[in-house]
Design a protein around this motif. Structure first.
Motif, PDB file in Angstrom:
ATOM      1  N   ARG A  30      -4.904   2.101   8.538  1.00 18.54           N
ATOM      2  CA  ARG A  30      -4.583   0.825   8.052  1.00 18.54           C
ATOM      3  C   ARG A  30      -2.751   0.865   7.939  1.00 18.54           C
ATOM      4  O   ARG A  30      -2.371  -0.510   8.306  1.00 18.54           O
ATOM      5  N   ASP A  31      -2.207   1.667   7.777  1.00 22.64           N
ATOM      6  CA  ASP A  31      -0.538   1.947   7.660  1.00 22.64           C
ATOM      7  C   ASP A  31      -0.302   1.506   9.452  1.00 22.64           C
ATOM      8  O   ASP A  31       0.706   0.927   9.526  1.00 22.64           O
ATOM      9  N   ARG A  34      -0.602  -2.324  10.086  1.00 19.26           N
ATOM     10  CA  ARG A  34       0.476  -2.799   9.438  1.00 19.26           C
ATOM     11  C   ARG A  34       2.095  -2.842  10.315  1.00 19.26           C
ATOM     12  O   ARG A  34       2.475  -3.680  10.239  1.00 19.26           O
TER      13      ARG A  34
END
Length: 224
Positions: A30-31, A34
């Protein structure tokens, strides 16, 4: 002893070429998605390159640290704008990736990782067989996959054709190639739309982060 406790087992595809399935956990995936969105914002965002023979690449990409174009690096974009800086996070991650694949960290005097290419594959995008040969350093290339799965075709340093091995790379997978396989031909003949990883925040398409050591740091002006 379980995979959840002890992590994924590396798979040797060729001498120096190692696939680590499921290397990135959900939070890291997820990081990175992003961060890829931030790196892709203009100016100096995603672009498709025209190849020397006139064809247009179907993959969109943004370069960090140095601007890559077929087949060279430059300290600025074609219009003279600065290249987005190489994130130290990716350098640290690349060293950890090499350790995961090979069982040992790179030597302290190894050339630093200083360039990343963030590639986006929309449905139908492919990458032809090629060598990563624009670097002066011979440090292993680190490749991370996010989103849709793909068929990653890994060959030899001698030919674009057979023999080669097709590996399915899924979201969170790591692939490292160096040593005898550093100049192996490789490509992505197809992705698998609809196989993505909604939990990582990428609804469709595939992101590939390729981290490299160019051996050019400090020798080519701003941005290097």
């Amino acid at each position: 002893m379980t995979e959840a406790l002890f992590g994924p087992e590396p798979v040797t595809v060729a001498p120096g070429a190692v696939h680590v399935p499921g290397w990135l956990d959900a939070d890291r995936r997820r990081d990175l998605v992003r961060r890829c969105r931030e790196w892709a914002r203009g100016p100096a965002g995603m672009r498709r390159h025209r190849m020397p023979r006139g064809g247009m690449m179907s993959v969109e990409m943004v370069s960090l640290g140095l601007h890559w174009r077929p087949y060279a690096y430059s300290a600025t974009l074609p219009g003279g704008e600065p290249v987005k800086p190489f994130p130290p996070l990716l350098g640290e991650l690349a060293r950890a990736d090499v350790a995961a694949a090979y069982g040992a960290s790179p030597p302290e005097d190894a050339p630093p990782y200083d360039v990343a290419l963030v590639n986006f594959y929309a449905a139908g995008a492919t990458m032809g067989m090629h060598q990563d040969r624009d670097e002066l350093a011979d440090a292993p290339v680190v490749s991370l996959s996010l989103g849709d799965a793909c068929v990653f075709r890994f060959g030899t340093p001698h030919s674009r054709g057979r023999p080669y091995t097709d590996v399915e790379l899924r979201s969170g997978d790591l692939f490292v190639f160096g040593g005898p396989s550093r100049l192996a031909y490789h490509g992505v003949p197809r992705t698998r739309p609809g196989t993505g990883d909604p939990a990582c925040g990428l609804a469709s398409g595939r992101l590939n982060i390729t981290v490299r050591a160019t051996g050019l740091t400090g020798a080519a002006g701003p941005g290097r």
